[in-house]
Design a protein around this motif. Structure first.
Motif, PDB file in Angstrom:
ATOM      1  N   CYS A 166      55.307   0.615  21.877  1.00 13.56           N
ATOM      2  CA  CYS A 166      56.251  -0.382  22.400  1.00 13.56           C
ATOM      3  C   CYS A 166      55.931  -1.800  21.925  1.00 13.56           C
ATOM      4  CB  CYS A 166      56.259  -0.335  23.922  1.00 13.56           C
ATOM      5  SG  CYS A 166      56.947   1.190  24.590  1.00 13.56           S
ATOM      6  N   LEU A 167      54.936  -1.946  21.053  1.00  8.74           N
ATOM      7  CA  LEU A 167      54.550  -3.270  20.558  1.00  8.74           C
ATOM      8  C   LEU A 167      55.298  -3.601  19.276  1.00  8.74           C
ATOM      9  CD1 LEU A 167      50.691  -2.986  21.067  1.00  8.74           C
ATOM     10  CD2 LEU A 167      52.383  -4.045  22.598  1.00  8.74           C
ATOM     11  N   GLU A 168      55.740  -4.845  19.178  1.00  7.43           N
ATOM     12  CA  GLU A 168      56.474  -5.297  17.994  1.00  7.43           C
ATOM     13  C   GLU A 168      55.515  -5.562  16.837  1.00  7.43           C
ATOM     14  OE1 GLU A 168      58.750  -8.706  19.237  1.00  7.43           O
ATOM     15  OE2 GLU A 168      59.676  -7.569  20.872  1.00  7.43           O
ATOM     16  N   GLY A 169      55.919  -5.176  15.640  1.00  2.00           N
ATOM     17  CA  GLY A 169      55.188  -5.509  14.428  1.00  2.00           C
ATOM     18  C   GLY A 169      53.886  -4.764  14.230  1.00  2.00           C
ATOM     19  N   VAL A 170      53.712  -3.612  14.861  1.00  2.00           N
ATOM     20  CA  VAL A 170      52.470  -2.844  14.728  1.00  2.00           C
ATOM     21  C   VAL A 170      52.730  -1.622  13.849  1.00  2.00           C
ATOM     22  CG1 VAL A 170      50.766  -1.454  15.948  1.00  2.00           C
ATOM     23  CG2 VAL A 170      51.560  -3.598  16.939  1.00  2.00           C
ATOM     24  N   ASP A 171      51.934  -1.460  12.791  1.00  2.00           N
ATOM     25  CA  ASP A 171      51.994  -0.269  11.955  1.00  2.00           C
ATOM     26  C   ASP A 171      50.922   0.688  12.462  1.00  2.00           C
ATOM     27  OD1 ASP A 171      52.158   1.701  10.068  1.00  2.00           O
ATOM     28  OD2 ASP A 171      51.736   0.405   8.351  1.00  2.00           O
ATOM     29  N   LEU A 172      51.321   1.656  13.244  1.00  2.00           N
ATOM     30  CA  LEU A 172      50.364   2.569  13.869  1.00  2.00           C
ATOM     31  C   LEU A 172      49.680   3.491  12.865  1.00  2.00           C
ATOM     32  CD1 LEU A 172      52.290   3.305  17.153  1.00  2.00           C
ATOM     33  CD2 LEU A 172      50.138   2.057  16.907  1.00  2.00           C
ATOM     34  N   ALA A 173      50.174   3.569  11.647  1.00  2.00           N
ATOM     35  CA  ALA A 173      49.520   4.386  10.618  1.00  2.00           C
ATOM     36  C   ALA A 173      48.143   3.820  10.273  1.00  2.00           C
ATOM     37  CB  ALA A 173      50.399   4.460   9.370  1.00  2.00           C
ATOM     38  N   ASP A 174      47.944   2.527  10.553  1.00  2.00           N
ATOM     39  CA  ASP A 174      46.675   1.868  10.236  1.00  2.00           C
ATOM     40  C   ASP A 174      45.709   1.825  11.420  1.00  2.00           C
ATOM     41  OD1 ASP A 174      47.656   1.344   7.686  1.00  2.00           O
ATOM     42  OD2 ASP A 174      48.448  -0.622   8.270  1.00  2.00           O
ATOM     43  N   VAL A 175      46.083   2.416  12.554  1.00  2.00           N
ATOM     44  CA  VAL A 175      45.271   2.335  13.773  1.00  2.00           C
ATOM     45  C   VAL A 175      44.616   3.695  14.034  1.00  2.00           C
ATOM     46  CG1 VAL A 175      45.297   1.818  16.243  1.00  2.00           C
ATOM     47  CG2 VAL A 175      46.842   0.578  14.711  1.00  2.00           C
ATOM     48  N   PRO A 176      43.274   3.729  14.128  1.00  2.00           N
ATOM     49  CA  PRO A 176      42.603   5.007  14.417  1.00  2.00           C
ATOM     50  C   PRO A 176      43.025   5.589  15.758  1.00  2.00           C
ATOM     51  CG  PRO A 176      41.010   3.333  13.743  1.00  2.00           C
ATOM     52  CD  PRO A 176      42.322   2.631  13.946  1.00  2.00           C
ATOM     53  N   VAL A 177      43.139   6.923  15.801  1.00  2.00           N
ATOM     54  CA  VAL A 177      43.536   7.643  17.016  1.00  2.00           C
ATOM     55  C   VAL A 177      42.323   8.381  17.577  1.00  2.00           C
ATOM     56  CG1 VAL A 177      45.013   9.448  17.973  1.00  2.00           C
ATOM     57  CG2 VAL A 177      45.888   7.944  16.160  1.00  2.00           C
ATOM     58  N   LYS A 178      42.031   8.134  18.865  1.00  2.00           N
ATOM     59  CA  LYS A 178      40.984   8.863  19.574  1.00  2.00           C
ATOM     60  C   LYS A 178      41.671   9.910  20.442  1.00  2.00           C
ATOM     61  CE  LYS A 178      37.668   5.092  19.730  1.00  2.00           C
ATOM     62  NZ  LYS A 178      36.790   4.259  20.561  1.00  2.00           N
ATOM     63  N   LEU A 179      41.243  11.157  20.322  1.00  2.00           N
ATOM     64  CA  LEU A 179      41.842  12.224  21.099  1.00  2.00           C
ATOM     65  C   LEU A 179      41.194  12.324  22.470  1.00  2.00           C
ATOM     66  CD1 LEU A 179      42.105  14.913  18.293  1.00  2.00           C
ATOM     67  CD2 LEU A 179      43.836  13.257  19.029  1.00  2.00           C
ATOM     68  N   VAL A 180      42.019  12.480  23.502  1.00  2.00           N
ATOM     69  CA  VAL A 180      41.548  12.611  24.882  1.00  2.00           C
ATOM     70  C   VAL A 180      41.965  14.000  25.365  1.00  2.00           C
ATOM     71  CG1 VAL A 180      41.777  11.727  27.232  1.00  2.00           C
ATOM     72  CG2 VAL A 180      41.803  10.137  25.293  1.00  2.00           C
ATOM     73  N   ASN A 181      41.007  14.769  25.853  1.00  2.00           N
ATOM     74  CA  ASN A 181      41.284  16.132  26.311  1.00  2.00           C
ATOM     75  C   ASN A 181      41.636  16.148  27.792  1.00  2.00           C
ATOM     76  OD1 ASN A 181      41.558  18.872  26.420  1.00  2.00           O
ATOM     77  ND2 ASN A 181      39.377  19.320  26.286  1.00  2.00           N
ATOM     78  N   GLY A 182      42.763  15.535  28.126  1.00  2.00           N
ATOM     79  CA  GLY A 182      43.206  15.471  29.508  1.00  2.00           C
ATOM     80  C   GLY A 182      43.648  16.821  30.056  1.00  2.00           C
ATOM     81  N   ALA A 183      43.991  17.762  29.184  1.00  2.00           N
ATOM     82  CA  ALA A 183      44.438  19.084  29.631  1.00  2.00           C
ATOM     83  C   ALA A 183      43.339  19.835  30.363  1.00  2.00           C
ATOM     84  CB  ALA A 183      44.918  19.899  28.434  1.00  2.00           C
ATOM     85  N   ASP A 184      42.070  19.537  30.096  1.00  2.00           N
ATOM     86  CA  ASP A 184      40.959  20.236  30.726  1.00  2.00           C
ATOM     87  C   ASP A 184      40.461  19.589  32.009  1.00  2.00           C
ATOM     88  OD1 ASP A 184      40.984  22.278  28.930  1.00  2.00           O
ATOM     89  OD2 ASP A 184      39.285  21.551  27.751  1.00  2.00           O
ATOM     90  N   LEU A 185      41.057  18.464  32.404  1.00  2.00           N
ATOM     91  CA  LEU A 185      40.628  17.801  33.633  1.00  2.00           C
ATOM     92  C   LEU A 185      41.384  18.401  34.807  1.00  2.00           C
ATOM     93  CD1 LEU A 185      40.539  14.120  32.376  1.00  2.00           C
ATOM     94  CD2 LEU A 185      38.623  15.697  32.670  1.00  2.00           C
ATOM     95  N   SER A 186      40.684  18.632  35.889  1.00  2.00           N
ATOM     96  CA  SER A 186      41.358  19.230  37.054  1.00  2.00           C
ATOM     97  C   SER A 186      41.777  18.172  38.038  1.00  2.00           C
ATOM     98  CB  SER A 186      40.433  20.222  37.731  1.00  2.00           C
ATOM     99  OG  SER A 186      39.188  19.631  38.013  1.00  2.00           O
TER     100      SER A 186
END
Length: 126
Positions: A106-126
């Protein structure tokens, strides 16, 4: 530190946020997986709303400690308050996060292809 302008799709929800966008988080829980948001957490003081929270819709589920704010017109979630740590996370020493989770899509002027992605394993949290 940079100031970003942000909005929902239709522009009814507008905000600005100060942050160093050095990464985003992608969670695999049932909600985030479907939503596709890329999140970056900031302290409460970093977000400045140009649209009052009362003008947005709030969605809560499971523990009801998280608050996802949506535009009632276009349905986009520009930011949220993250959930409190689960019992498992508390046992592992995780402390509550006090602040906002910004949807970087939702941010203007951001190229997300250049931003590292950290994966969060929320599916395993109870």
């Amino acid at each position: 530190m940079k100031t970003y302008q942000g909005s929902c799709h239709c522009g009814a929800c507008r905000f600005e946020v100060d942050m160093d966008l050095d990464h985003v988080r992608s969670c695999n829980c049932s909600v985030c997986r479907r939503r596709g948001a890329l999140i970056h957490r900031v302290p409460k003081s970093a977000l400045r709303l140009h649209t009052p929270l009362e003008n947005l819709t709030v969605y809560q589920w499971h523990s009801r400690t998280a608050k996802d704010y949506f535009c009632p017109r276009c349905g986009i979630m520009p930011f949220r308050i993250p959930s409190a740590p689960t019992a498992q996370e508390k046992a592992e020493g995780k402390h509550p996060f006090v602040g906002w989770a910004i949807n970087a899509r939702c941010l203007e002027g951001v190229d997300l292809a250049d931003v590292p992605v950290k994966l969060v394993n929320g599916a395993d949290l109870s």
